[in-house]
Write a protein that holds these residues in place. Structure first.
Motif, mmCIF file in Angstrom:
data_model
loop_
_atom_site.group_PDB
_atom_site.id
_atom_site.type_symbol
_atom_site.label_atom_id
_atom_site.label_comp_id
_atom_site.label_asym_id
_atom_site.label_seq_id
_atom_site.Cartn_x
_atom_site.Cartn_y
_atom_site.Cartn_z
ATOM 1 N N ARG A 206 0.853 -1.196 0.000
ATOM 2 C CA ARG A 206 0.000 0.000 0.000
ATOM 3 C C ARG A 206 0.886 1.243 0.000
ATOM 4 N NH1 ARG A 206 -5.187 -0.286 1.012
ATOM 5 N NH2 ARG A 206 -5.224 1.622 2.263
ATOM 6 N N VAL B 118 1.518 5.551 -0.664
ATOM 7 C CA VAL B 118 1.040 6.935 -0.702
ATOM 8 C C VAL B 118 2.080 7.773 -1.430
ATOM 9 C CG1 VAL B 118 0.781 9.001 0.731
ATOM 10 C CG2 VAL B 118 -0.518 6.961 1.280
ATOM 11 N N ALA C 178 -2.859 3.836 -2.323
ATOM 12 C CA ALA C 178 -3.896 4.131 -1.334
ATOM 13 C C ALA C 178 -4.258 5.606 -1.310
ATOM 14 C CB ALA C 178 -3.430 3.680 0.052
ATOM 15 N N TYR D 54 -3.375 11.132 6.810
ATOM 16 C CA TYR D 54 -3.879 9.916 6.164
ATOM 17 C C TYR D 54 -2.946 8.734 6.431
ATOM 18 C CZ TYR D 54 -5.780 6.853 2.551
ATOM 19 O OH TYR D 54 -6.338 5.797 1.892
ATOM 20 N N ILE D 55 -1.651 8.958 6.329
ATOM 21 C CA ILE D 55 -0.670 7.890 6.547
ATOM 22 C C ILE D 55 -0.749 7.365 7.969
ATOM 23 C CG2 ILE D 55 1.812 7.416 6.727
ATOM 24 C CD1 ILE D 55 2.171 9.351 4.318
ATOM 25 N N ASP E 204 -4.094 5.255 8.166
ATOM 26 C CA ASP E 204 -4.266 4.052 7.348
ATOM 27 C C ASP E 204 -3.085 3.094 7.531
ATOM 28 O OD1 ASP E 204 -5.296 2.292 5.539
ATOM 29 O OD2 ASP E 204 -5.659 3.773 3.984
ATOM 30 N N ASP E 205 -3.244 1.925 6.960
ATOM 31 C CA ASP E 205 -2.195 0.900 7.000
ATOM 32 C C ASP E 205 -1.343 1.046 5.732
ATOM 33 O OD1 ASP E 205 -0.662 -1.287 7.577
ATOM 34 O OD2 ASP E 205 -2.149 -2.756 6.918
ATOM 35 N N ILE E 206 -0.335 1.899 5.809
ATOM 36 C CA ILE E 206 0.496 2.222 4.649
ATOM 37 C C ILE E 206 1.864 1.561 4.793
ATOM 38 C CG2 ILE E 206 1.569 4.106 3.336
ATOM 39 C CD1 ILE E 206 -1.500 3.951 3.157
ATOM 40 N N ASP E 207 2.355 0.967 3.698
ATOM 41 C CA ASP E 207 3.661 0.305 3.701
ATOM 42 C C ASP E 207 4.780 1.217 3.214
ATOM 43 O OD1 ASP E 207 2.563 -2.345 4.384
ATOM 44 O OD2 ASP E 207 1.661 -2.231 2.393
ATOM 45 N N ALA F 107 5.883 5.219 1.385
ATOM 46 C CA ALA F 107 5.534 6.590 1.007
ATOM 47 C C ALA F 107 6.586 7.157 0.064
ATOM 48 C CB ALA F 107 5.414 7.475 2.249
ATOM 49 N N ILE G 131 7.300 2.308 8.415
ATOM 50 C CA ILE G 131 6.942 2.741 7.070
ATOM 51 C C ILE G 131 8.223 2.993 6.266
ATOM 52 C CG2 ILE G 131 6.044 4.713 5.762
ATOM 53 C CD1 ILE G 131 3.697 4.810 7.536
#
Length: 383
Positions: free
Chosen positions: A9, A11, A36, A48-49, A52-55, A57, A82
């Motif tokens: 995921r 961003v 995402a 947002y990061i 959410d579940d973000i991997d 960026a 992250i």
């Protein structure tokens, strides 16, 4: 690049729309990833990061009001796992980027070949990290929206089985007042007001005993102590969904094209009213407080969608409100106005009739004067 079972995921943050669209197109060609979010506003992106579940960026280094380097610092303070890739037209920031332990540093214009190399490096690093156990403490996720569910990392959600209903109610009351001292006399009056004092105290001690046995598997997260004529439910590394939701709402950015995704994610946490499946009288005040916040935010989102030419999203939210809160006149009115915008006369009439029917059956009232006047004026204009 091979497609993995779990999508990465991503961003993207860049203050230039053209550059943002370019990165989206490049990444869209690759397998195994999901974009995402894409943001020109770094502060909205950060919110947002963190939500959410973000991997991964992709951050432009030169952003308005804050640099991508500083933005990465702030993100990593809260979510150290992250992965960060910097994207910029200037290579003078490379040393700073790698001091921050950035995964990679891409110079504009980014090519597909260079991006594939970066993504392959990410997959390799993820495979290596998967074999290294994390030394960070586990977190107990405790859901109290709608019903009570315990969830630990890498485990299935669990619904506790209680020996008695009173033991369960004692736990939930102490949880609502967690890490606060609650006098035993208050608990007696709350749970066993009909009993003589000696009998009531005996029932309290029995319920507390059952409570301790039931939460024993979570002793490193929850512990009840008996002190100075009262009880305290101590919590450690416990994330209550109500507290998380309220915190996110309090820090929510101004609603706009970019931040609306933040609101959507945040509202997904509200799975139902607080302890919705329980009829304890003392729950009602907190339930109504949280419900009013949900209702106000939902109406605000629906109005934003309607005002930004996204009627389907507005209708979906309004209908959800009517389902959960059948007497919410504002939601019915919102539906009427949205369908009026779409020139769907039958549906305007339908929702006015539904509102009239619900209010009369439940309260023996008619829709408020403002709605009624609007509906009459609309009918006259479309006669």
């Amino acid at each position: 690049m091979d497609r993995s079972e779990k999508l990465t995921r991503i961003v993207i943050v860049d203050d230039e729309e053209l550059a943002l669209d370019y990165m989206k197109r490049l990444l869209g060609k690759l397998q195994g990833i999901h974009i995402a979010g894409a943001f020109t506003n770094p502060f909205v992106a950060k919110d947002y990061i963190l939500l959410d579940d973000i991997d991964l960026a992709f951050l432009d280094v030169r952003l308005p009001e804050i640099s991508g380097i500083e933005l990465a610092h702030q993100i990593l303070e809260h979510k150290p796992h992250i992965q960060i890739v910097f994207v910029t037209a200037y290579d003078k920031y490379a040393i700073q980027a790698f001091e921050l332990n950035a995964l990679d540093y891409l110079l504009k214009p980014v090519t597909t070949e260079r991006l594939i190399k970066t993504m392959n490096r990410i997959l390799k690093r993820n495979d290596q990290a998967a074999s290294i156990p994390e030394d960070q403490p586990s977190l107990l996720h405790l859901q109290v929206f709608q019903h009570v569910v315990f969830t630990l990392p890498d485990q299935q959600p669990t619904v506790l089985q209680w020996r008695t209903k009173k033991a369960q109610e004692l736990f939930l009351y102490l949880l609502q007042n967690h890490d606060q001292w609650v006098r035993k006399s208050v608990l007696i009056e709350l749970l066993w007001p009909e009993y003589e004092e000696d009998k009531a105290y005996s029932l309290l001690y029995t319920a507390a005993y059952y409570l301790r046995k039931t939460i024993a598997p979570y002793h490193s997260f929850l512990d009840i102590s008996n002190t100075n004529g009262g009880y305290i439910l101590h919590t450690q590394n416990v994330l209550l969904d109500t507290e998380r939701w309220e915190s996110l709402l309090a820090s929510a950015p101004q609603m706009n094209k970019e931040s609306i995704h933040y609101y959507v994610k945040m509202m997904e946490l509200y799975k139902g009213d607080y302890l919705q499946e329980y009829d304890f009288w003392w729950v009602e005040s907190e339930r109504q407080r949280l419900h009013k916040m949900w209702l106000s935010t939902s109406l605000k989102m629906a109005e934003w969608y309607r005002g930004n030419a996204q009627p389907e999203e507005a209708i979906s939210i309004y209908e959800g409100i009517c389902s959960r809160h059948p007497q919410a006149e504002e939601a019915y009115w919102g539906l009427m106005k949205t369908y009026a915008d779409l020139n769907k006369k039958n549906l305007v009439n339908k929702w006015y009739d539904l509102l009239s029917s619900v209010l009369w059956e439940e309260l023996h009232e008619k829709p408020n004067e403002q709605i009624t006047n609007w509906f009459i004026e609309w009918q006259m204009a479309h006669a």
